[in-house]
Structures are given as C-alpha cells and as structure tokens.
Design a protein around this motif. Structure first.
Motif, PDB file in Angstrom:
ATOM      1  N   TYR A  19       0.864  -1.181   0.000  1.00 10.28           N
ATOM      2  CA  TYR A  19       0.000   0.000   0.000  1.00 10.28           C
ATOM      3  C   TYR A  19       0.904   1.236   0.000  1.00 10.28           C
ATOM      4  N   ASN A  40       0.613   5.058   0.355  1.00 10.07           N
ATOM      5  CA  ASN A  40      -0.217   6.221   0.685  1.00 10.07           C
ATOM      6  C   ASN A  40       0.516   7.542   0.527  1.00 10.07           C
ATOM      7  N   THR A  99      -2.583   4.994  -3.417  1.00 10.74           N
ATOM      8  CA  THR A  99      -3.640   5.918  -3.007  1.00 10.74           C
ATOM      9  C   THR A  99      -3.542   7.160  -3.872  1.00 10.74           C
ATOM     10  N   SER A 104      -6.181  10.097  -6.143  1.00 11.45           N
ATOM     11  CA  SER A 104      -7.095  11.169  -5.728  1.00 11.45           C
ATOM     12  C   SER A 104      -8.076  11.523  -6.841  1.00 11.45           C
ATOM     13  N   PHE A 114      -9.663   8.599  -4.380  1.00  9.59           N
ATOM     14  CA  PHE A 114     -10.518   9.039  -3.285  1.00  9.59           C
ATOM     15  C   PHE A 114     -10.887  10.508  -3.469  1.00  9.59           C
ATOM     16  N   ALA A 157     -12.861   4.616   3.673  1.00 13.86           N
ATOM     17  CA  ALA A 157     -11.644   4.545   2.862  1.00 13.86           C
ATOM     18  C   ALA A 157     -10.753   3.400   3.322  1.00 13.86           C
ATOM     19  N   LEU A 159      -9.669   0.033   1.081  1.00 10.27           N
ATOM     20  CA  LEU A 159      -8.286  -0.368   0.843  1.00 10.27           C
ATOM     21  C   LEU A 159      -8.027  -1.785   1.346  1.00 10.27           C
TER      22      LEU A 159
END
Length: 295
Positions: free
Chosen positions: A71, A73, A98, A100, A157, A200, A204
């Motif tokens: 992951y 981020n 992650t 946007s 997101f 969120a 994930l």
C-alpha cells in the motif's frame, strides 16, 4: 501468512487501514515511514524508517524482502512512482496506490475512471515540488500503470471526512460559523463527492484481497451541493452561516469548488464493493464534530 507493506500509515485513514490489517491473523504488517509520527501499534507491526523520496534509502531498508501487497499512501510524484516501479519489480503480487479525485477536472457529469486515462498520459520525470498536486498524482498513476511489471490499482478518493481528519475540513466550517467568520464559497450549487476515513480504510483493506486493478473510483453513494452542506451545518449548530462568494484565502471553504466534482463508482460496485449513503451519515458526522466544540 500474507506479507503486507504500508508506506505511510500513522494517521487518518492510513492508520485505520493498519488497524484493520493487524486485526487479521493471516497478515504480517510492516510500516515504512520517516519515523516522525508516533503510532500506538506496539509490537503488532514491524517498522522501517526511510525517506519515501530517497530511492537509495528505500532500497537499503527493504533489503531483499518481498510482499504480497504493498500500500503506497505517500506517492506524490513520477519520481516516487519510478523508484517504486524499479524497487518492487518481481517483489510484490499487488501494488495499491492511493491516488485522488484530483486527477479529474470539475465536470457537470459524474466522473468515470475513463475520463482520465493514465495508460495514455505522457510521462515526465520530476519530484513533488515540480508539479501541482493534480499533476503529480496523474503522473504517478501513469508511471505505475504504464510501466510496472506487477498488478497495480490506483484508488481515486475524494475529500476524506472524519472526526480524525487532521486537515480539519468540516471543523473549519464549524469554527467559522460558531465564531461568525465569513466562509468563502464560489458556487453553492456545485455538487461534490466525499468518503469517510473508516470507509476509505475498509475499501483499501478489501482491495488488497481483490483482483481489481487499474484506476478505481471510491466514494460514498450520492452527492451533495456545497449549499446543502452549509444548510446541514446551520441546522446542527443553530447559527446562520455568513457565506460570501469571495473572502480572504484563509477563510475560503475547503469545499469551495467552482463547478461540480463528483465520481461514478460503478466499476468498484460491479466488483462487489459497497459504499455508505452520503446524505444519511453526513448530518451525524457534523453533529459528532460539533459536539467537540460544545464540550
């Protein structure tokens, strides 16, 4: 045992993701951060310390390890993505970036993943400070989805809300209304998407076990206009907001968009993901945050 690496993960929805991961007995979780932010995970995670934007530091601390899921981020530039692409080649079964909703420009229509196509976007090199946030995320997606030799998901997101929001975006509005400070909103009719920090983190977590790849929108079901958000705030607080089309920058609403900006989640829902109903939870979230001010 699944080996999971989380780049970032000590605050907001990243922290909630880690809490979910370590609560599952088949996961072994490693956190990679700069080490500047404390966490309360104790001995339930392994910790590595490195600057995300220093490829040599990353290579040194990760050694020869491999991962079932990574992951990321904290990837904000094509150079960060290029370093990850080189470092994790043949060393991960799945990579989750992650991203946007900022990769999209505002639109009167719901934004599907196809509106911004990272597979055809021209790649340029550069660091975080070389680009706007939007362009950095676009290029990070483009690098990973065009050039990586491993499966990649890029989760788009929208603005993430929660009582734990360190950027305090709903808090901003409550503070301004309670203190009688004008709020700058250029377009009260603009519609917007949101997602909660819990939602969120859940998404994930589920994506790490899913075969879904490529760009994927993730947001709560439904939209609200900025005007509707202001009305919810006024009802809960019991004070009329002083809303103006123009204010000094420090008083401009974090939700103050010029045009509608909301996403379609058909791709994720077709893969079995479900989302909360935005109009149902937003008033109660506002009430929870406002209760902190009343105390």
């Amino acid at each position: 045992m699944r080996e999971i690496l989380v780049l970032g993960g000590t605050r907001f929805f990243g922290k909630k993701l880690v809490s979910r991961l370590i609560g599952q007995p088949d996961n072994r979780v490693t956190l990679l951060t700069r080490g500047n932010a404390p966490d309360d995970f104790g001995d339930k995670v392994r910790r590595l310390r490195a600057n995300r934007s220093d490829p040599q530091q990353l290579e040194d601390v990760l050694g020869n390890s491999s991962w079932d899921v990574v992951y990321d981020n904290i990837c904000y530039s094509p150079n960060d993505a290029l370093a990850a692409q080189n470092l994790f080649k043949d060393r991960t079964a799945k990579y989750i970036l992650t991203s946007s909703m900022s990769v999209y420009d505002p639109s009167p229509e719901a934004l599907t993943e196809a509106v911004f196509d990272p597979y055809r976007y021209p790649i340029r090199r550069g660091d975080r400070d070389d680009f706007t946030y939007q362009e950095g995320k676009r290029l990070a997606e483009a690098v990973l989805l065009q050039q990586s030799g491993f499966p990649v998901s890029a989760v788009r997101f929208p603005i993430v809300l929660g009582t734990d929001d360190y950027t305090r975006r709903l808090h901003f509005h409550i503070e301004h209304i309670r203190n009688g400070i004008p709020i700058g909103v250029p377009n009260l009719d603009a519609r917007i998407s949101f997602i909660t920090s819990d939602e969120a983190a859940d998404f994930l977590d589920g994506l790490g076990r899913s075969k879904l790849t490529g760009p994927v929108n993730a947001c709560s079901d439904g939209t609200v206009s900025i005007g509707e958000v202001i009305a919810m705030l006024e009802r809960e607080i019991g004070i009329k907001a002083d809303v103006r089309s123009e204010t000094p920058e420090e008083d401009a609403s974090p939700f103050g968009i010029e045009g509608s900006w909301y996403m379609d989640t058909t791709y994720a829902q077709t893969a079995g993901f479900a989302f909360l109903e935005l109009p149902e939870y937003l008033p109660s979230l506002i009430a929870s945050i406002d209760s902190e001010f009343r105390k």
